[in-house]
Motif scaffolding. Structure first.
Motif, short mmCIF file in Angstrom:
data_model
loop_
_atom_site.label_atom_id
_atom_site.label_comp_id
_atom_site.label_asym_id
_atom_site.label_seq_id
_atom_site.Cartn_x
_atom_site.Cartn_y
_atom_site.Cartn_z
N PRO A 1 -21.31 -5.82 -0.53
CA PRO A 1 -20.18 -6.14 -1.41
C PRO A 1 -19.56 -4.89 -2.03
O PRO A 1 -20.26 -3.98 -2.47
N ALA A 2 -18.23 -4.88 -2.05
CA ALA A 2 -17.48 -3.75 -2.61
C ALA A 2 -16.14 -4.26 -3.10
O ALA A 2 -15.67 -5.32 -2.69
N ASP A 3 -15.53 -3.48 -3.98
CA ASP A 3 -14.23 -3.86 -4.53
C ASP A 3 -13.10 -3.24 -3.72
O ASP A 3 -13.18 -2.10 -3.27
N ILE A 4 -12.02 -4.02 -3.54
CA ILE A 4 -10.77 -3.51 -2.99
C ILE A 4 -9.79 -3.47 -4.16
O ILE A 4 -9.41 -4.52 -4.69
N PRO A 5 -9.40 -2.28 -4.61
CA PRO A 5 -8.54 -2.19 -5.81
C PRO A 5 -7.30 -3.07 -5.70
O PRO A 5 -6.58 -3.02 -4.70
N GLY A 6 -7.09 -3.88 -6.70
CA GLY A 6 -5.92 -4.73 -6.74
C GLY A 6 -5.99 -5.96 -5.88
O GLY A 6 -5.05 -6.76 -5.86
N VAL A 7 -7.09 -6.14 -5.17
CA VAL A 7 -7.21 -7.29 -4.26
C VAL A 7 -8.38 -8.18 -4.64
O VAL A 7 -8.22 -9.38 -4.85
N GLY A 8 -9.58 -7.62 -4.72
CA GLY A 8 -10.74 -8.42 -5.06
C GLY A 8 -12.02 -7.79 -4.55
O GLY A 8 -12.07 -6.59 -4.24
N GLY B 1 0.81 -1.21 0.00
CA GLY B 1 0.00 0.00 0.00
C GLY B 1 0.85 1.26 0.00
O GLY B 1 2.06 1.22 -0.20
N ASP B 2 0.20 2.39 0.26
CA ASP B 2 0.82 3.70 0.17
C ASP B 2 1.08 4.24 1.57
O ASP B 2 0.16 4.69 2.27
N ALA B 3 2.35 4.19 2.00
CA ALA B 3 2.69 4.65 3.34
C ALA B 3 2.43 6.14 3.51
O ALA B 3 2.03 6.60 4.58
N GLN B 4 2.67 6.93 2.44
CA GLN B 4 2.48 8.37 2.54
C GLN B 4 1.01 8.74 2.76
O GLN B 4 0.71 9.75 3.38
N GLY C 1 -10.81 -13.11 -4.79
CA GLY C 1 -9.62 -12.41 -5.23
C GLY C 1 -9.70 -12.00 -6.68
O GLY C 1 -10.33 -12.68 -7.51
N SER C 2 -9.03 -10.89 -7.02
CA SER C 2 -9.06 -10.40 -8.40
C SER C 2 -8.01 -11.08 -9.26
O SER C 2 -8.09 -11.02 -10.49
N SER C 3 -7.04 -11.76 -8.65
CA SER C 3 -6.00 -12.42 -9.42
C SER C 3 -6.38 -13.87 -9.69
O SER C 3 -6.92 -14.56 -8.82
N PRO C 4 -6.11 -14.36 -10.90
CA PRO C 4 -6.39 -15.77 -11.19
C PRO C 4 -5.43 -16.71 -10.48
O PRO C 4 -5.69 -17.91 -10.39
N GLU C 5 -4.32 -16.19 -9.98
CA GLU C 5 -3.37 -17.02 -9.25
C GLU C 5 -3.84 -17.18 -7.81
O GLU C 5 -4.00 -16.21 -7.08
N GLY C 6 -4.07 -18.41 -7.41
CA GLY C 6 -4.58 -18.67 -6.08
C GLY C 6 -3.48 -19.06 -5.10
O GLY C 6 -2.31 -19.14 -5.44
N MET C 7 -3.88 -19.26 -3.86
CA MET C 7 -2.98 -19.69 -2.81
C MET C 7 -3.05 -21.21 -2.66
O MET C 7 -4.03 -21.84 -3.05
N GLU C 8 -2.01 -21.76 -2.08
CA GLU C 8 -2.02 -23.16 -1.68
C GLU C 8 -2.27 -23.23 -0.18
O GLU C 8 -1.75 -22.41 0.58
N ALA C 9 -3.06 -24.20 0.23
CA ALA C 9 -3.31 -24.37 1.66
C ALA C 9 -2.04 -24.81 2.36
O ALA C 9 -1.26 -25.60 1.83
N ALA C 10 -1.83 -24.29 3.56
CA ALA C 10 -0.68 -24.70 4.36
C ALA C 10 -0.88 -26.13 4.84
O ALA C 10 -2.02 -26.57 5.06
N PRO C 11 0.20 -26.89 5.04
CA PRO C 11 0.06 -28.23 5.61
C PRO C 11 -0.57 -28.14 7.00
O PRO C 11 -0.44 -27.12 7.69
#
Length: 265
Positions: free
Chosen positions: A101-108, A37-40, A126-136
Protein backbone atom coordinates in the motif's frame (compact mmCIF):
# COMPACT_ATOMS: atom_id res chain seq x y z
CA UNK A 1 -22.96 7.95 -4.70
CA UNK A 2 -22.34 4.27 -5.46
CA UNK A 3 -20.56 2.04 -2.95
CA UNK A 4 -17.70 0.43 -4.90
CA UNK A 5 -16.12 -1.46 -1.99
CA UNK A 6 -15.30 -4.94 -3.24
CA UNK A 7 -16.19 -4.10 -6.84
CA UNK A 8 -14.24 -3.17 -9.95
CA UNK A 9 -14.84 0.50 -10.65
CA UNK A 10 -11.77 1.94 -12.44
CA UNK A 11 -9.81 0.54 -15.38
CA UNK A 12 -6.29 1.52 -16.39
CA UNK A 13 -4.15 0.94 -19.44
CA UNK A 14 -0.40 1.05 -18.95
CA UNK A 15 1.11 1.23 -22.41
CA UNK A 16 4.27 1.93 -24.37
CA UNK A 17 2.61 4.71 -26.40
CA UNK A 18 -0.20 6.58 -24.60
CA UNK A 19 -0.92 9.00 -27.45
CA UNK A 20 -1.31 6.17 -29.97
CA UNK A 21 -3.53 4.24 -27.54
CA UNK A 22 -5.72 7.31 -26.97
CA UNK A 23 -6.24 7.65 -30.72
CA UNK A 24 -6.96 3.93 -31.16
CA UNK A 25 -9.52 3.57 -28.37
CA UNK A 26 -11.03 6.95 -29.12
CA UNK A 27 -11.87 5.68 -32.59
CA UNK A 28 -12.81 2.11 -31.62
CA UNK A 29 -14.81 2.75 -28.44
CA UNK A 30 -15.57 6.46 -28.70
CA UNK A 31 -13.79 7.60 -25.54
CA UNK A 32 -12.82 11.16 -24.76
CA UNK A 33 -9.75 11.87 -22.61
CA UNK A 34 -8.67 14.61 -20.24
CA UNK A 35 -4.99 14.99 -19.22
CA UNK A 36 -4.17 15.05 -15.53
CA UNK A 37 -0.70 15.71 -14.13
CA UNK A 38 2.50 17.52 -15.06
CA UNK A 39 3.30 17.28 -18.77
CA UNK A 40 6.69 18.95 -18.31
CA UNK A 41 7.71 16.23 -15.87
CA UNK A 42 6.38 13.54 -18.17
CA UNK A 43 3.83 12.39 -15.59
CA UNK A 44 0.58 12.73 -17.52
CA UNK A 45 -2.40 10.54 -16.71
CA UNK A 46 -5.13 10.61 -19.34
CA UNK A 47 -8.56 10.21 -17.72
CA UNK A 48 -10.94 8.27 -19.96
CA UNK A 49 -14.68 8.96 -20.22
CA UNK A 50 -17.47 6.97 -21.83
CA UNK A 51 -21.09 7.93 -22.44
CA UNK A 52 -21.90 8.00 -18.70
CA UNK A 53 -18.77 9.68 -17.35
CA UNK A 54 -15.26 8.76 -16.25
CA UNK A 55 -14.26 5.10 -16.13
CA UNK A 56 -10.48 4.88 -16.14
CA UNK A 57 -7.17 6.13 -17.42
CA UNK A 58 -4.28 5.65 -19.84
CA UNK A 59 -0.66 6.18 -18.85
CA UNK A 60 2.87 5.29 -19.90
CA UNK A 61 4.39 2.19 -18.33
CA UNK A 62 6.50 3.47 -15.40
CA UNK A 63 10.24 3.10 -15.88
CA UNK A 64 10.60 0.77 -12.91
CA UNK A 65 7.87 -1.50 -14.26
CA UNK A 66 9.39 -1.40 -17.75
CA UNK A 67 12.74 -2.41 -16.27
CA UNK A 68 11.00 -5.44 -14.72
CA UNK A 69 9.70 -6.49 -18.12
CA UNK A 70 6.16 -5.11 -17.96
CA UNK A 71 4.38 -4.97 -21.32
CA UNK A 72 1.17 -3.06 -22.21
CA UNK A 73 -1.65 -4.23 -19.98
CA UNK A 74 -5.19 -3.40 -18.84
CA UNK A 75 -5.68 -3.52 -15.07
CA UNK A 76 -8.72 -3.05 -12.86
CA UNK A 77 -9.14 -1.33 -9.50
CA UNK A 78 -11.39 -2.74 -6.79
CA UNK A 79 -12.78 -0.28 -4.25
CA UNK A 80 -11.45 -0.57 -0.70
CA UNK A 81 -12.46 1.10 2.55
CA UNK A 82 -9.03 0.29 4.06
CA UNK A 83 -6.31 -0.67 1.61
CA UNK A 84 -3.79 -1.78 4.25
CA UNK A 85 -6.30 -3.99 6.06
CA UNK A 86 -7.64 -5.43 2.81
CA UNK A 87 -4.15 -6.21 1.50
CA UNK A 88 -3.38 -8.12 4.70
CA UNK A 89 -6.75 -9.89 4.64
CA UNK A 90 -6.39 -10.95 1.01
CA UNK A 91 -2.87 -12.23 1.63
CA UNK A 92 -4.14 -14.38 4.51
CA UNK A 93 -6.82 -15.74 2.17
CA UNK A 94 -4.27 -17.00 -0.37
CA UNK A 95 -3.58 -13.86 -2.38
CA UNK A 96 -0.33 -11.94 -2.60
CA UNK A 97 0.77 -8.31 -2.40
CA UNK A 98 2.80 -7.35 -5.46
CA UNK A 99 3.17 -3.69 -4.46
CA UNK A 100 2.59 -2.67 -0.84
CA UNK A 101 0.00 0.00 0.00
CA UNK A 102 1.13 3.50 -0.93
CA UNK A 103 -0.36 6.94 -1.44
CA UNK A 104 -0.92 8.59 -4.82
CA UNK A 105 -0.90 12.35 -4.12
CA UNK A 106 -4.27 13.86 -4.81
CA UNK A 107 -5.81 10.52 -5.74
CA UNK A 108 -5.84 8.09 -2.83
CA UNK A 109 -4.17 4.99 -1.42
CA UNK A 110 -3.63 1.87 -3.50
CA UNK A 111 -1.96 -1.54 -3.56
CA UNK A 112 -1.27 -4.11 -6.28
CA UNK A 113 -2.56 -7.55 -5.38
CA UNK A 114 -2.58 -11.03 -6.91
CA UNK A 115 -5.28 -13.65 -6.50
CA UNK A 116 -4.39 -17.28 -5.61
CA UNK A 117 -4.14 -18.21 -9.29
CA UNK A 118 -1.79 -15.35 -10.15
CA UNK A 119 -4.02 -12.75 -11.84
CA UNK A 120 -3.27 -9.16 -10.81
CA UNK A 121 -5.65 -6.39 -9.78
CA UNK A 122 -5.43 -3.23 -7.67
CA UNK A 123 -7.09 -1.94 -4.52
CA UNK A 124 -7.93 1.75 -4.25
CA UNK A 125 -9.41 4.08 -1.67
CA UNK A 126 -9.94 7.56 -3.09
CA UNK A 127 -8.80 10.59 -1.13
CA UNK A 128 -11.85 12.65 -2.07
CA UNK A 129 -15.13 12.24 -0.18
CA UNK A 130 -16.95 12.76 -3.47
CA UNK A 131 -17.56 9.39 -5.06
CA UNK A 132 -18.49 8.19 -8.52
CA UNK A 133 -21.84 6.94 -9.71
CA UNK A 134 -21.98 3.57 -11.42
CA UNK A 135 -22.70 3.69 -15.14
CA UNK A 136 -26.01 2.19 -16.29
CA UNK A 137 -25.72 -1.44 -17.49
CA UNK A 138 -24.24 -1.68 -21.00
CA UNK A 139 -23.57 2.07 -21.25
CA UNK A 140 -21.55 2.73 -24.41
CA UNK A 141 -17.82 2.96 -23.75
CA UNK A 142 -18.02 1.48 -20.26
CA UNK A 143 -17.16 -2.01 -19.04
CA UNK A 144 -20.05 -4.38 -19.65
CA UNK A 145 -18.39 -7.63 -18.57
CA UNK A 146 -15.45 -8.78 -16.41
CA UNK A 147 -13.78 -12.10 -17.21
CA UNK A 148 -11.09 -13.89 -15.24
CA UNK A 149 -8.83 -16.41 -16.93
CA UNK A 150 -8.00 -18.20 -13.72
CA UNK A 151 -4.78 -19.94 -12.82
CA UNK A 152 -6.53 -21.86 -10.03
CA UNK A 153 -10.26 -22.05 -10.70
CA UNK A 154 -11.49 -23.45 -7.38
CA UNK A 155 -9.21 -21.29 -5.23
CA UNK A 156 -9.95 -18.11 -7.19
CA UNK A 157 -13.71 -18.66 -7.07
CA UNK A 158 -13.56 -19.14 -3.31
CA UNK A 159 -11.27 -16.11 -2.99
CA UNK A 160 -13.50 -13.60 -4.77
CA UNK A 161 -16.79 -14.86 -3.36
CA UNK A 162 -15.40 -15.22 0.15
CA UNK A 163 -13.37 -12.02 0.35
CA UNK A 164 -15.50 -9.62 -1.70
CA UNK A 165 -18.93 -11.12 -1.20
CA UNK A 166 -19.52 -11.75 -4.89
CA UNK A 167 -22.38 -14.13 -5.70
CA UNK A 168 -22.51 -16.90 -8.29
CA UNK A 169 -25.03 -17.73 -10.98
CA UNK A 170 -25.10 -20.64 -13.38
CA UNK A 171 -21.98 -22.54 -14.38
CA UNK A 172 -21.75 -23.40 -18.07
CA UNK A 173 -19.99 -26.59 -19.17
CA UNK A 174 -17.35 -25.82 -21.79
CA UNK A 175 -16.20 -29.41 -22.27
CA UNK A 176 -12.42 -29.80 -22.19
CA UNK A 177 -12.07 -26.13 -21.23
CA UNK A 178 -13.89 -26.71 -17.93
CA UNK A 179 -16.67 -24.62 -16.42
CA UNK A 180 -17.53 -20.98 -17.05
CA UNK A 181 -18.85 -19.67 -13.73
CA UNK A 182 -21.07 -16.59 -13.90
CA UNK A 183 -20.44 -14.13 -11.09
CA UNK A 184 -22.05 -10.95 -9.79
CA UNK A 185 -20.26 -8.18 -7.93
CA UNK A 186 -23.55 -6.55 -7.00
CA UNK A 187 -25.59 -9.45 -5.60
CA UNK A 188 -28.39 -11.54 -7.03
CA UNK A 189 -28.21 -14.88 -8.79
CA UNK A 190 -30.33 -14.36 -11.93
CA UNK A 191 -28.68 -13.77 -15.31
CA UNK A 192 -29.49 -10.05 -15.34
CA UNK A 193 -27.47 -9.57 -12.15
CA UNK A 194 -24.34 -11.19 -13.56
CA UNK A 195 -21.39 -8.88 -14.20
CA UNK A 196 -18.75 -11.36 -15.30
CA UNK A 197 -17.39 -14.86 -15.38
CA UNK A 198 -14.50 -17.01 -14.15
CA UNK A 199 -13.01 -19.80 -16.25
CA UNK A 200 -9.82 -21.89 -16.18
CA UNK A 201 -7.05 -20.28 -18.18
CA UNK A 202 -6.92 -21.71 -21.74
CA UNK A 203 -3.65 -23.27 -22.82
CA UNK A 204 -3.21 -20.50 -25.41
CA UNK A 205 -3.07 -17.81 -22.71
CA UNK A 206 0.44 -17.00 -21.43
CA UNK A 207 -0.66 -16.02 -17.90
CA UNK A 208 -3.79 -15.57 -15.75
CA UNK A 209 -5.48 -12.20 -16.16
CA UNK A 210 -8.65 -10.16 -15.88
CA UNK A 211 -10.12 -9.22 -19.26
CA UNK A 212 -12.50 -6.27 -19.53
CA UNK A 213 -15.23 -5.98 -22.18
CA UNK A 214 -15.94 -2.43 -23.35
CA UNK A 215 -19.43 -1.74 -24.70
CA UNK A 216 -19.89 -0.63 -28.32
CA UNK A 217 -23.09 0.04 -30.28
CA UNK A 218 -22.31 -2.22 -33.25
CA UNK A 219 -19.80 -5.06 -32.84
CA UNK A 220 -19.12 -5.48 -36.57
CA UNK A 221 -18.47 -1.78 -37.15
CA UNK A 222 -16.21 -1.73 -34.07
CA UNK A 223 -14.27 -4.75 -35.36
CA UNK A 224 -13.59 -2.94 -38.63
CA UNK A 225 -12.27 0.03 -36.63
CA UNK A 226 -10.02 -2.32 -34.61
CA UNK A 227 -8.51 -3.69 -37.83
CA UNK A 228 -8.19 -0.28 -39.47
CA UNK A 229 -6.45 1.09 -36.40
CA UNK A 230 -3.80 -1.62 -36.31
CA UNK A 231 -5.36 -3.91 -33.69
CA UNK A 232 -5.35 -7.70 -33.97
CA UNK A 233 -8.47 -9.87 -33.68
CA UNK A 234 -7.94 -12.89 -31.42
CA UNK A 235 -11.46 -14.34 -31.28
CA UNK A 236 -14.97 -13.61 -32.56
CA UNK A 237 -17.39 -12.17 -33.30
CA UNK A 238 -19.20 -14.71 -31.11
CA UNK A 239 -22.77 -14.54 -29.84
CA UNK A 240 -23.28 -14.81 -26.07
CA UNK A 241 -26.40 -15.35 -23.93
CA UNK A 242 -28.68 -12.33 -24.04
CA UNK A 243 -28.18 -11.68 -27.76
CA UNK A 244 -24.97 -9.61 -27.60
CA UNK A 245 -21.80 -10.37 -29.53
CA UNK A 246 -18.19 -10.24 -28.36
CA UNK A 247 -14.70 -10.03 -29.76
CA UNK A 248 -11.31 -10.35 -28.08
CA UNK A 249 -8.35 -8.48 -29.51
CA UNK A 250 -5.02 -6.80 -28.84
CA UNK A 251 -4.41 -3.10 -29.43
CA UNK A 252 -1.49 -1.91 -31.61
CA UNK A 253 0.83 -1.83 -28.58
CA UNK A 254 -0.09 -5.40 -27.56
CA UNK A 255 -2.53 -4.96 -24.65
CA UNK A 256 -5.40 -7.46 -24.66
CA UNK A 257 -8.94 -6.10 -24.49
CA UNK A 258 -12.46 -7.14 -25.47
CA UNK A 259 -15.61 -5.56 -26.87
CA UNK A 260 -19.27 -6.41 -26.39
CA UNK A 261 -22.20 -5.08 -28.39
CA UNK A 262 -25.16 -5.88 -30.56
CA UNK A 263 -24.97 -6.75 -34.23
CA UNK A 264 -26.21 -4.17 -36.71
CA UNK A 265 -29.50 -5.00 -38.43
Amino acid sequence: MTDFNGKFFWYELMTSDPEAAIAFYGDVVGWTTTPFGDAQQGHVYHVVSGSAGQLGGIMAIPDEAKDCGMTPWWGGYVGSADVDADAARLTAAGGSVKRPPADIPGVGRFAVVGDPGGATFMLLKGSSPEGMEAAPPMATGHVGWHELYSGDFAADLAFYTGQFGWSTGDAMDMGEMGSYQLISQTGGADFQAMTGGIMPIPKEMPAPLWLFYFVVDDIDAALERVKAGGGTLLNGPMEVPGGAWIIQATDPQGAMFALVGMRGV
